[in-house]
Design a protein around this motif. Structure first.
Motif, PDB file in Angstrom:
ATOM      1  N   THR A 141     -11.864 -19.906  11.065  1.00  0.00           N
ATOM      2  CA  THR A 141     -13.113 -19.189  11.318  1.00  0.00           C
ATOM      3  C   THR A 141     -13.781 -18.731  10.024  1.00  0.00           C
ATOM      4  O   THR A 141     -13.122 -18.323   9.072  1.00  0.00           O
ATOM      5  N   VAL A 142     -15.083 -18.797  10.023  1.00  0.00           N
ATOM      6  CA  VAL A 142     -15.937 -18.205   8.993  1.00  0.00           C
ATOM      7  C   VAL A 142     -16.995 -17.402   9.734  1.00  0.00           C
ATOM      8  O   VAL A 142     -17.693 -17.937  10.597  1.00  0.00           O
ATOM      9  N   ALA A 143     -17.066 -16.111   9.423  1.00  0.00           N
ATOM     10  CA  ALA A 143     -17.976 -15.197  10.135  1.00  0.00           C
ATOM     11  C   ALA A 143     -17.745 -15.255  11.638  1.00  0.00           C
ATOM     12  O   ALA A 143     -18.685 -15.239  12.431  1.00  0.00           O
TER      13      ALA A 143
ATOM     14  N   LEU B 101     -11.841 -21.739   1.597  1.00  0.00           N
ATOM     15  CA  LEU B 101     -12.032 -21.013   2.856  1.00  0.00           C
ATOM     16  C   LEU B 101     -12.236 -19.528   2.580  1.00  0.00           C
ATOM     17  O   LEU B 101     -13.103 -18.886   3.195  1.00  0.00           O
ATOM     18  N   ALA B 102     -11.469 -18.980   1.648  1.00  0.00           N
ATOM     19  CA  ALA B 102     -11.624 -17.564   1.298  1.00  0.00           C
ATOM     20  C   ALA B 102     -13.006 -17.297   0.716  1.00  0.00           C
ATOM     21  O   ALA B 102     -13.645 -16.276   1.038  1.00  0.00           O
TER      22      ALA B 102
ATOM     23  N   ARG C  95     -15.658 -17.202   3.469  1.00  0.00           N
ATOM     24  CA  ARG C  95     -15.647 -15.966   4.255  1.00  0.00           C
ATOM     25  C   ARG C  95     -16.320 -14.820   3.505  1.00  0.00           C
ATOM     26  O   ARG C  95     -16.955 -13.958   4.117  1.00  0.00           O
TER      27      ARG C  95
ATOM     28  N   ALA D 133     -20.260 -15.685   3.526  1.00  0.00           N
ATOM     29  CA  ALA D 133     -20.960 -15.763   4.813  1.00  0.00           C
ATOM     30  C   ALA D 133     -21.921 -14.602   5.061  1.00  0.00           C
ATOM     31  O   ALA D 133     -23.057 -14.826   5.505  1.00  0.00           O
TER      32      ALA D 133
ATOM     33  N   HIS E 201     -10.162 -12.293  16.699  1.00  0.00           N
ATOM     34  CA  HIS E 201      -9.818 -13.702  16.876  1.00  0.00           C
ATOM     35  C   HIS E 201      -9.766 -14.107  18.349  1.00  0.00           C
ATOM     36  O   HIS E 201      -9.772 -15.295  18.661  1.00  0.00           O
TER      37      HIS E 201
ATOM     38  N   SER F 147     -12.559  -7.240   4.889  1.00  0.00           N
ATOM     39  CA  SER F 147     -11.943  -8.349   5.619  1.00  0.00           C
ATOM     40  C   SER F 147     -12.443  -8.414   7.057  1.00  0.00           C
ATOM     41  O   SER F 147     -12.526  -9.492   7.658  1.00  0.00           O
TER      42      SER F 147
ATOM     43  N   ALA G 227     -15.988  -9.850   6.976  1.00  0.00           N
ATOM     44  CA  ALA G 227     -15.937 -11.298   6.747  1.00  0.00           C
ATOM     45  C   ALA G 227     -15.564 -12.057   8.006  1.00  0.00           C
ATOM     46  O   ALA G 227     -15.972 -13.208   8.191  1.00  0.00           O
ATOM     47  N   ALA G 228     -14.774 -11.440   8.896  1.00  0.00           N
ATOM     48  CA  ALA G 228     -14.341 -12.112  10.124  1.00  0.00           C
ATOM     49  C   ALA G 228     -15.321 -11.933  11.271  1.00  0.00           C
ATOM     50  O   ALA G 228     -15.179 -12.579  12.309  1.00  0.00           O
TER      51      ALA G 228
ATOM     52  N   ARG H 264     -18.752 -11.961  13.568  1.00  0.00           N
ATOM     53  CA  ARG H 264     -19.869 -12.858  13.860  1.00  0.00           C
ATOM     54  C   ARG H 264     -21.202 -12.147  13.658  1.00  0.00           C
ATOM     55  O   ARG H 264     -22.224 -12.783  13.398  1.00  0.00           O
TER      56      ARG H 264
END
Length: 403
Positions: free
Chosen positions: A28-30, A221-222, A225, A228, A349, A363, A366-367, A369
């Motif tokens: 996942t990104v955003a 990937l980091a 995130r 985003a 998640h 963090s 970043a996760a 939406r």
């Protein structure tokens, strides 16, 4: 007679396996899996008529369908590390024509490892082909870098795109472009003939270099995130997107501070605007829940004041949330969960709309939406209610006195 709209098929290759980042296409990104970000970008491109995801992984196929794409089961022979993207696109073309009964005019190869790809870029690539201006097109970013090649030992490095004895100014150099790897557009019949993404006249679709990132390893990937929140045009949900709202308490409905008196009793501050927003959501018939790991009786007291259910003193918030969704008959993908700290990430998640309040941990932001502009404890929940209810939230009938 109105000309028939060209069929533009976007194919997103998304294998289940990845050596660099295990399960990469579902990372996942955003708050959105990479494959979902690619699907959404394709669906947002006006010229794209159909979107298919080519995969060997049932979980990727399920994610693709849940975000509006069709899924094509890729055979094992085309699913290994050595299989080319072209082979996956050719197979997807055959599968699409067999099921849809139509032959695409244009086929797009869209990589979900480019998380900041925009619908405009996809649409522009397709437009180069549908207009007849080119046979193939791809996204590219302007580059002014001096490239070097390491020469055999003892002879020294040499310039690739420049004479090392002459260093022209940037404005004096002819522009060069870096292939981003995000989108390739091809005239479908030409692609079938040549079986390669470049043939005939090739056009560049110039993109913003700041948005160019290809995810090949965990560090990529980091970075995605972190970037985003800066690069995404953050969508916010409406009531049509959400069937239930679940709220963390400390740091989300409060400012995360605790006041303690001389007898050790704890007090927190809440915002009246949040109470108004929650009451408006309740009146609109939206199922609500406060879910907190905090055992302090103030959580239950606040829930009683707001007249909504509460689960608090919970160690595994994600398990409690999943059980509540099952009991309510609510699909977690249609749940908005608002939180602020790392113990909210398992719930992020699980749900389709993870939302961070403006003061949330990096963090968590970043996760998410979507992220509120308002910090927790200062009206962030009122802001979320306004996303869902829009102008209705500002009518007197929507603002009962409970605060």
């Amino acid at each position: 007679m109105t000309p028939q709209r060209p069929t533009v098929l976007a194919v997103i290759p998304a294998r289940g396996g990845s050596k660099g980042v295990p399960g990469k296409n579902l990372a996942t990104v955003a708050g959105l899996p990479l494959v979902a970000r690619a699907v959404r970008a394709c669906l947002g491109a006006p010229r794209v008529t159909d979107v298919v995801v080519s995969t060997d992984d049932p979980a990727v196929a399920e994610a693709a369908r849940s975000f509006g794409a069709e899924a094509v089961q890729r055979p094992a022979a085309l699913s290994g590390d050595t299989a080319s993207s072209e082979s996956a696109v050719l197979h997807a073309l055959d599968a699409f024509e067999a099921t849809a009964g139509r032959r695409p005019d244009v086929v797009l190869l869209v990589q979900c490892t480019s998380p900041f790809l925009t619908p405009d870029e996809i649409d522009s690539a397709a437009g180069e082909i549908t207009s007849g201006a080119a046979d193939t097109a791809f996204t590219a970013a302007p580059s002014h870098g001096f490239l070097w090649r390491d020469a055999p030992e003892g002879t020294g490095a040499t310039g690739v795109n420049h004479d090392k004895a002459h260093r022209p100014r940037r404005q004096d150099r002819e522009p060069e472009y870096l292939e981003t790897g995000a989108v390739y557009a091809m005239a479908a019949e030409g692609f079938r003939t040549h079986r390669h993404r470049f043939f005939g006249r090739t056009a560049l679709v110039v993109t913003d270099p700041a948005r160019v990132l290809e995810i090949d390893d965990p560090h990529d990937l980091a970075r995605a995130r972190v970037l985003a929140p800066l690069l995404d045009t953050a969508p916010v949900p409406s009531l049509a997107d959400v069937d239930a709202v679940v709220l963390d308490f400390d740091g989300t409905q409060t400012d995360d501070r605790v006041h303690i008196d001389a007898d050790g009793r704890e007090f927190v501050s809440v915002h009246r605007g949040d109470g108004l927003g929650i009451a408006a959501l309740r009146r609109a018939g939206v199922p609500l829940l406060i879910l907190s790991s905090e055992a302090n009786p103030v959580v239950a007291a606040r829930a009683r004041k707001l007249r909504i259910p509460v689960l608090h003193g919970v160690d595994r918030k994600d398990l409690a949330l999943k059980r509540w969704c099952d009991e309510q008959g609510v699909d977690p993908q249609r749940v908005l969960y608002a939180g602020n700290d790392v113990n909210d990430l398992p719930c992020f998640h699980l749900v389709g709309w993870p939302v961070a309040v403006g003061s949330a941990h990096d963090s968590v932001r970043a996760a998410a939406r979507a992220v509120t502009e308002t910090p927790g404890g200062f009206g962030a929940i009122r802001e979320i209610a306004a996303w869902l209810l829009g102008p209705e939230l500002h009518t007197p009938a929507a603002l009962p006195s409970i605060s």
